[in-house]
Scaffold this active site. Sequence first.
Site, PDB file in Angstrom:
ATOM      1  N   GLY A   1       0.796  -1.226   0.000  1.00 32.59           N
ATOM      2  CA  GLY A   1       0.000   0.000   0.000  1.00 32.59           C
ATOM      3  C   GLY A   1       0.824   1.270   0.000  1.00 32.59           C
ATOM      4  O   GLY A   1       2.030   1.251  -0.247  1.00 32.59           O
ATOM      5  N   VAL A   2       0.137   2.369   0.286  1.00 33.67           N
ATOM      6  CA  VAL A   2       0.785   3.673   0.286  1.00 33.67           C
ATOM      7  C   VAL A   2       1.398   3.952   1.658  1.00 33.67           C
ATOM      8  O   VAL A   2       1.019   3.345   2.647  1.00 33.67           O
ATOM      9  CB  VAL A   2      -0.231   4.793  -0.054  1.00 33.67           C
ATOM     10  CG1 VAL A   2      -0.578   4.754  -1.513  1.00 33.67           C
ATOM     11  CG2 VAL A   2      -1.479   4.695   0.802  1.00 33.67           C
ATOM     12  N   GLY A   3       2.323   4.902   1.703  1.00 31.19           N
ATOM     13  CA  GLY A   3       2.799   5.401   2.989  1.00 31.19           C
ATOM     14  C   GLY A   3       4.141   4.839   3.420  1.00 31.19           C
ATOM     15  O   GLY A   3       4.744   3.986   2.763  1.00 31.19           O
ATOM     16  N   ASN A   4       4.581   5.380   4.544  1.00 25.58           N
ATOM     17  CA  ASN A   4       5.934   5.085   5.022  1.00 25.58           C
ATOM     18  C   ASN A   4       6.084   3.642   5.504  1.00 25.58           C
ATOM     19  O   ASN A   4       7.130   3.035   5.346  1.00 25.58           O
ATOM     20  CB  ASN A   4       6.285   6.042   6.164  1.00 25.58           C
ATOM     21  CG  ASN A   4       6.374   7.470   5.647  1.00 25.58           C
ATOM     22  OD1 ASN A   4       7.031   7.727   4.649  1.00 25.58           O
ATOM     23  ND2 ASN A   4       5.675   8.389   6.297  1.00 25.58           N
TER      24      ASN A   4
ATOM     25  N   GLU B   1      -0.619  -1.619  -6.982  1.00 26.95           N
ATOM     26  CA  GLU B   1      -1.169  -0.391  -7.552  1.00 26.95           C
ATOM     27  C   GLU B   1      -0.093   0.622  -7.875  1.00 26.95           C
ATOM     28  O   GLU B   1      -0.124   1.271  -8.897  1.00 26.95           O
ATOM     29  CB  GLU B   1      -2.070   0.233  -6.492  1.00 26.95           C
ATOM     30  CG  GLU B   1      -3.500   0.295  -6.862  1.00 26.95           C
ATOM     31  CD  GLU B   1      -4.265   0.930  -5.737  1.00 26.95           C
ATOM     32  OE1 GLU B   1      -5.227   0.316  -5.296  1.00 26.95           O
ATOM     33  OE2 GLU B   1      -3.925   2.045  -5.296  1.00 26.95           O
TER      34      GLU B   1
ATOM     35  N   ASN C   1      -7.711   9.707   4.042  1.00 25.19           N
ATOM     36  CA  ASN C   1      -7.456   9.676   2.600  1.00 25.19           C
ATOM     37  C   ASN C   1      -8.634   9.022   1.876  1.00 25.19           C
ATOM     38  O   ASN C   1      -9.426   9.694   1.240  1.00 25.19           O
ATOM     39  CB  ASN C   1      -6.169   8.888   2.301  1.00 25.19           C
ATOM     40  CG  ASN C   1      -4.958   9.530   2.951  1.00 25.19           C
ATOM     41  OD1 ASN C   1      -4.860  10.758   2.994  1.00 25.19           O
ATOM     42  ND2 ASN C   1      -4.064   8.734   3.472  1.00 25.19           N
TER      43      ASN C   1
ATOM     44  N   GLY D   1      -7.154   1.249  -3.097  1.00 20.43           N
ATOM     45  CA  GLY D   1      -7.276  -0.129  -3.582  1.00 20.43           C
ATOM     46  C   GLY D   1      -7.222  -1.143  -2.468  1.00 20.43           C
ATOM     47  O   GLY D   1      -7.193  -2.345  -2.732  1.00 20.43           O
TER      48      GLY D   1
ATOM     49  N   LYS E   1      -0.356   9.932  17.723  1.00 18.73           N
ATOM     50  CA  LYS E   1      -0.379  11.184  18.512  1.00 18.73           C
ATOM     51  C   LYS E   1       0.227  10.978  19.908  1.00 18.73           C
ATOM     52  O   LYS E   1      -0.456  11.125  20.943  1.00 18.73           O
ATOM     53  CB  LYS E   1      -1.795  11.762  18.607  1.00 18.73           C
ATOM     54  CG  LYS E   1      -2.531  11.897  17.260  1.00 18.73           C
ATOM     55  CD  LYS E   1      -1.883  12.869  16.321  1.00 18.73           C
ATOM     56  CE  LYS E   1      -2.552  12.841  14.949  1.00 18.73           C
ATOM     57  NZ  LYS E   1      -1.701  13.250  13.834  1.00 18.73           N
TER      58      LYS E   1
HETATM   59  O1  0RQ Z   1      -0.928  11.826  10.943  1.00 18.07           O
HETATM   60  O2  0RQ Z   1       0.520  12.869   9.299  1.00 18.07           O
HETATM   61  O3  0RQ Z   1      -0.592  14.240  11.091  1.00 18.07           O
HETATM   62  O4  0RQ Z   1       1.272  12.645  11.667  1.00 18.07           O
HETATM   63  O5  0RQ Z   1      -2.618   9.390  10.211  1.00 18.07           O
HETATM   64  O6  0RQ Z   1      -0.341   7.777   9.638  1.00 18.07           O
HETATM   65  O7  0RQ Z   1       1.200   6.256  10.835  1.00 18.07           O
HETATM   66  O8  0RQ Z   1       2.176   7.947   9.181  1.00 18.07           O
HETATM   67  O9  0RQ Z   1       0.866   5.906   8.444  1.00 18.07           O
HETATM   68  O10 0RQ Z   1       1.441   7.055   6.206  1.00 18.07           O
HETATM   69  O11 0RQ Z   1       1.232   4.552   6.482  1.00 18.07           O
HETATM   70  O12 0RQ Z   1      -0.814   6.026   6.594  1.00 18.07           O
HETATM   71  C1  0RQ Z   1      -4.072   4.277   6.980  1.00 18.07           C
HETATM   72  C2  0RQ Z   1      -3.647   6.683   6.563  1.00 18.07           C
HETATM   73  C3  0RQ Z   1      -1.749   5.138   7.162  1.00 18.07           C
HETATM   74  C4  0RQ Z   1      -2.808   4.960   4.910  1.00 18.07           C
HETATM   75  C5  0RQ Z   1      -3.093   5.279   6.421  1.00 18.07           C
HETATM   76  C6  0RQ Z   1      -2.590   9.613  11.635  1.00 18.07           C
HETATM   77  C7  0RQ Z   1      -1.103   9.650  11.959  1.00 18.07           C
HETATM   78  C8  0RQ Z   1      -0.592  10.448  10.775  1.00 18.07           C
HETATM   79  C9  0RQ Z   1      -0.711   8.832   8.801  1.00 18.07           C
HETATM   80  P1  0RQ Z   1       0.156  12.995  10.755  1.00 18.07           P
HETATM   81  P2  0RQ Z   1       1.071   7.014   9.563  1.00 18.07           P
HETATM   82  P3  0RQ Z   1       0.766   5.895   6.863  1.00 18.07           P
HETATM   83  C10 0RQ Z   1      -4.019   0.640  -1.533  1.00 18.07           C
HETATM   84  C11 0RQ Z   1      -3.486   1.250  -0.319  1.00 18.07           C
HETATM   85  C12 0RQ Z   1      -5.920   3.743   3.019  1.00 18.07           C
HETATM   86  C13 0RQ Z   1      -5.658   3.555   1.534  1.00 18.07           C
HETATM   87  C14 0RQ Z   1      -4.872   2.337   1.253  1.00 18.07           C
HETATM   88  C15 0RQ Z   1      -4.060   5.020   4.044  1.00 18.07           C
HETATM   89  C16 0RQ Z   1      -1.419   9.926   9.620  1.00 18.07           C
HETATM   90  O13 0RQ Z   1      -2.242   3.674   4.812  1.00 18.07           O
HETATM   91  O14 0RQ Z   1      -4.480   6.060   3.619  1.00 18.07           O
HETATM   92  O15 0RQ Z   1      -4.719   1.423   2.051  1.00 18.07           O
HETATM   93  N1  0RQ Z   1      -4.693   3.837   3.791  1.00 18.07           N
HETATM   94  N2  0RQ Z   1      -4.351   2.316   0.081  1.00 18.07           N
HETATM   95  O16 0RQ Z   1      -0.872  10.289  13.199  1.00 18.07           O
HETATM   96  C17 0RQ Z   1      -5.917   9.515  14.484  1.00 18.07           C
HETATM   97  C18 0RQ Z   1      -5.703   7.198  14.451  1.00 18.07           C
HETATM   98  C19 0RQ Z   1      -4.616   7.333  13.540  1.00 18.07           C
HETATM   99  C20 0RQ Z   1      -4.273   8.634  13.151  1.00 18.07           C
HETATM  100  C21 0RQ Z   1      -2.964   7.194  12.136  1.00 18.07           C
HETATM  101  N3  0RQ Z   1      -6.108   5.979  14.864  1.00 18.07           N
HETATM  102  N4  0RQ Z   1      -6.327   8.292  14.884  1.00 18.07           N
HETATM  103  N5  0RQ Z   1      -4.905   9.730  13.620  1.00 18.07           N
HETATM  104  N6  0RQ Z   1      -3.256   8.497  12.294  1.00 18.07           N
HETATM  105  N7  0RQ Z   1      -3.795   6.456  12.903  1.00 18.07           N
HETATM  106  C22 0RQ Z   1      -3.008   0.334  -2.516  1.00 18.07           C
HETATM  107  C23 0RQ Z   1      -2.156   1.411  -3.046  1.00 18.07           C
HETATM  108  O17 0RQ Z   1      -1.081   1.094  -3.365  1.00 18.07           O
HETATM  109  C24 0RQ Z   1      -2.620   2.847  -3.200  1.00 18.07           C
END
Ligand code: 0RQ
Length: 509
Positions: free
Chosen positions: A269-272, A294, A384, A388, A408
């Site tokens: 997936g996306v992200g760090n 994706e 977001n 996918g 947080k």
């Molecule tokens: O906030 O940026 O203000 O610090 O959410 O969280 O931990 O950096 O993680 O970048 O991997 O994103 C689910 C959002 C995780 C992403 C999600 C806050 C946290 C931070 C980001 P700040 P992290 P990631 C399909 C793949 C859906 C789409 C998907 C996502 C920010 O993976 O968008 O899966 N997934 N696509 O502080 C409040 C909570 C929180 C929270 C995290 N419980 N409550 N804030 N955060 N958990 C295939 C593809 O390839 C596209």
Amino acid sequence: MANPRILNKVLESKIMPVEEVVGMIPNGATLGMSGFTGAGYPKALPVALAKRALDEKLRGKPFRVRVLTGASTGPEQDTVMSMTEAQSFRFPYQGDAAAREKINNGVIEYQDMHLSHVGSLVRYGYYGKIDFAVIEVTKINADGSLIYSSSVGGNNVYLEHAEKIILEVNSWQDERLEGMHDNFSVEPKHGERVPIPIMRTDDRVGSPYQKIDLSKVVAIIETNDPDRNAAFKAPEDVHKKIAGHILDFLDGEVKAGRLPKSLTPLQSGVGNIANAVLVGLNEGHFENMTSYTEVIQDGMLDLLDSGKLRVASATAFSVSPEGQIRFNKNIDRYRKQIILRPQEISNHPEVIRRLGCIAMNGFVEADIYGHVNSTHIAGKGIENGIGGSGDFARNSAYTIFMSPATAKDGKISAIVPFATHIDHTEHDVHGIVTEYGFADLRMRSPKEKAKEVIEKCAAPEYRPLLWDYMKRAMKNPSAGVHSPHMFSEAFGFHTNYLATGDMRKKPGK
Ligand code: 0RQ
């Protein structure tokens, strides 16, 4: 001087300044734009639309358009069009801070949708008439066929379905992208579809070029602007631990004879965190892997460079500026290893199920019974979108969700009694991973899952609170026995957070 990227004479005669093109778009129009992550989105027209929205606002006239894309885009589209409120409706995914704020303040209507469903929904007319397809391309061939740029996404659907077409020919995109795309459209009508003949990740079933109805093209805009994807953070300790648990799990599956040593195609997936898992795989001992996913991110390039990954199929690039330089340098090799497909194919349930993918995606929160929220903060505001993740979660052989155990500064637990929004149900989720461990939810009843999730994944300071809830629910006759829940308390973590700013602190204590 003639543009060497526009070889069709009829289309060449349609080159216009963007200031002229923007005047063609009426208030309220629906636009189907290219773009998937920060790649392949139109760079000029969205900025011109944003400027026009501001100008019209000063004159007291509304100017807003409805924007459909492949997925998220870049600052020239989502950021400026949201800040100026030029977009009134957004579909099917975004990942932009300005868009998020306007959506959560009610200024933009947003529909979050499985990315594999977009094509069918648009073709069936649920979004009405698509007035314009606005698509970035690398080049137009002499016969008028298109070479897409760094993403494919929903381009085919918007080009097929829109009344008029506007093309942005971006000279910044490397011409050597030619040959990387595999364009193949799903039969529009339900009941008339045939199997998608992708048997292996590297099967090509379509054409590198996209044919279009040339009579629909009303304007060509020339651009020379970079894609803008954010840089990845270097994996932190937490991310490395999550990656380690996933690698151990996969090792166990190989030892048990359920997975080959080369694994099955990876979806990441996306992200760090997702990127950190790819970094971990590069340091691990699996060889000859493939990826049916994706997006191609930096970690995927690392795996291709080291030879551990043989081939990657996706719909877009999501590489950092550093990754972009590396990509351009090695593009001739990558062209043989990377296939870009329309998102209705990259995310198609039939292919994902056939290949037996390993899906690894981030989550916002997961509950003790294994339901996963990927999209909503405290069940209300969107982060977001589902992207996918649902396409892969429902259909993969292995469905794994990963996140740090807290957010947080520990004030939020990612493991909660009841998820406030459920994108992926317990039936889809095989594994939940945090830095503390891997909860294997296969072959477990809800109460067994709860034990596994609390013990393996919750942060130590939240475990007693989760056990307290669980044990009292199990004793409470009105909470039920199969998946015990006390509705008056099920969202207690969230109500605490809203009242005190910390899920652990009750109001007044
Ligand atoms: O906030 O940026 O203000 O610090 O959410 O969280 O931990 O950096 O993680 O970048 O991997 O994103 C689910 C959002 C995780 C992403 C999600 C806050 C946290 C931070 C980001 P700040 P992290 P990631 C399909 C793949 C859906 C789409 C998907 C996502 C920010 O993976 O968008 O899966 N997934 N696509 O502080 C409040 C909570 C929180 C929270 C995290 N419980 N409550 N804030 N955060 N958990 C295939 C593809 O390839 C596209």
